[in-house]
Design a protein around this motif. Sequence first.
Motif, PDB file in Angstrom:
ATOM      1  N   GLU A 141      25.542  98.186  57.214  1.00  0.00           N
ATOM      2  CA  GLU A 141      24.270  98.259  56.504  1.00  0.00           C
ATOM      3  C   GLU A 141      23.632  99.639  56.654  1.00  0.00           C
ATOM      4  O   GLU A 141      23.111 100.209  55.696  1.00  0.00           O
ATOM      5  CB  GLU A 141      23.319  97.188  57.060  1.00  0.00           C
ATOM      6  CG  GLU A 141      22.009  97.055  56.315  1.00  0.00           C
ATOM      7  CD  GLU A 141      22.125  96.231  55.059  1.00  0.00           C
ATOM      8  OE1 GLU A 141      21.098  96.087  54.356  1.00  0.00           O
ATOM      9  OE2 GLU A 141      23.227  95.690  54.775  1.00  0.00           O
ATOM     10  N   SER A 142      23.674 100.175  57.873  1.00  0.00           N
ATOM     11  CA  SER A 142      23.120 101.505  58.138  1.00  0.00           C
ATOM     12  C   SER A 142      23.780 102.065  59.381  1.00  0.00           C
ATOM     13  O   SER A 142      24.338 101.314  60.198  1.00  0.00           O
ATOM     14  CB  SER A 142      21.597 101.448  58.316  1.00  0.00           C
ATOM     15  OG  SER A 142      21.250 100.605  59.406  1.00  0.00           O
ATOM     16  N   PRO A 178      27.461 103.195  55.146  1.00  0.00           N
ATOM     17  CA  PRO A 178      26.997 101.936  54.560  1.00  0.00           C
ATOM     18  C   PRO A 178      27.918 101.454  53.448  1.00  0.00           C
ATOM     19  O   PRO A 178      28.390 102.247  52.617  1.00  0.00           O
ATOM     20  CB  PRO A 178      25.606 102.292  54.036  1.00  0.00           C
ATOM     21  CG  PRO A 178      25.137 103.365  54.960  1.00  0.00           C
ATOM     22  CD  PRO A 178      26.369 104.188  55.254  1.00  0.00           C
TER      23      PRO A 178
END
Length: 345
Positions: A67-68, A78
Amino acid sequence: MKALVYQGPGLKSLEDRPMPEIQASGDAIVRILKTTICGTDLHILKGDVPSCAPGRILGHEGVGVVESVGAAVSAFRPGDQVLISCISSCGKCESCRRGMYSHCASGGWILGNTIDGTQAEYVRIPHADTSLYPVPPGADEEALVMLSDILPTGFECGVLNGKVAPGSTVAIVGAGPIGLATLLTAQFYSPSQVILIDLDDGRLEVARRFGATHTINSTDGRAAEAVLALTGGRGVDVSIEAVGIPATFVLCQDIVAPGGTIANIGVHGHPADLHLERLWSQNVAITTRLVDTVSTPMLLKTVQSRKVDPARLITHRFKLDRVLDAYDTFARAAQTHALKVIIEA
């Protein structure tokens, strides 16, 4: 986000928890796709793992999507699909340089133990560059979940530590998921006999399907006699403890041959007897180990080439909102015939 939280011995709950955040430059936040329950999670719930405090999100296995990432992460971005290792490794400390990732100075087995784990919608992964693996294109997500922990644990702590070799005789005490993972990977080395010992006829039948040459139901307390009968009175070259209770560790001592190896895998929450009055003169080696996951890249290749199929261990599937049902099913394996359960976040 939804997460399964340990509340103390015998207690757990599905809760709403805050999303994890980047805390160090080497961190990644991963959105969980699939995770599972480990026998170690059950040991935590019994109170056998004092390092895991109430309030902890459990789980140390899974496949997800990045996600990050923190500023220092260079191997992932990501959107990448990743396999989460149960062991977090900095790759730089003395233990990591020796390949003992489980004793990393700032990592090791921390997920679902000393930091929040993977039985949630999102998880923070420290040392992401050296604690995640890219998922190969077209790979079976569920099969890869077995590579987070159970397959490398069986292979490293059982097969490698036990020094399984071509033509050797092997007994695995415990036909649960970890014992069966050990059985699957022991066959890389073509042992002449692989004997599975358990109390559950259903699991022993699975062991036969997975390649065990012999199975023994130990309910009558005569498993050691049966092993000796199968090995001409000598015992086995390798006895592997895959349960984590005193009686099974003693059984491993009873069936090991002179010059053999006892390889412990099980998580022991109570003292176990070591019968040196019998073993002191037998040239027996006893090994212990927490999985290091150094074998994960190799095991990824064997799964991709279909040399081993860990998806065979999966028996049940649940959504995360039914994780309590998943725990109940996994904990009552004798009644539910559960091996590994997949939880989809």
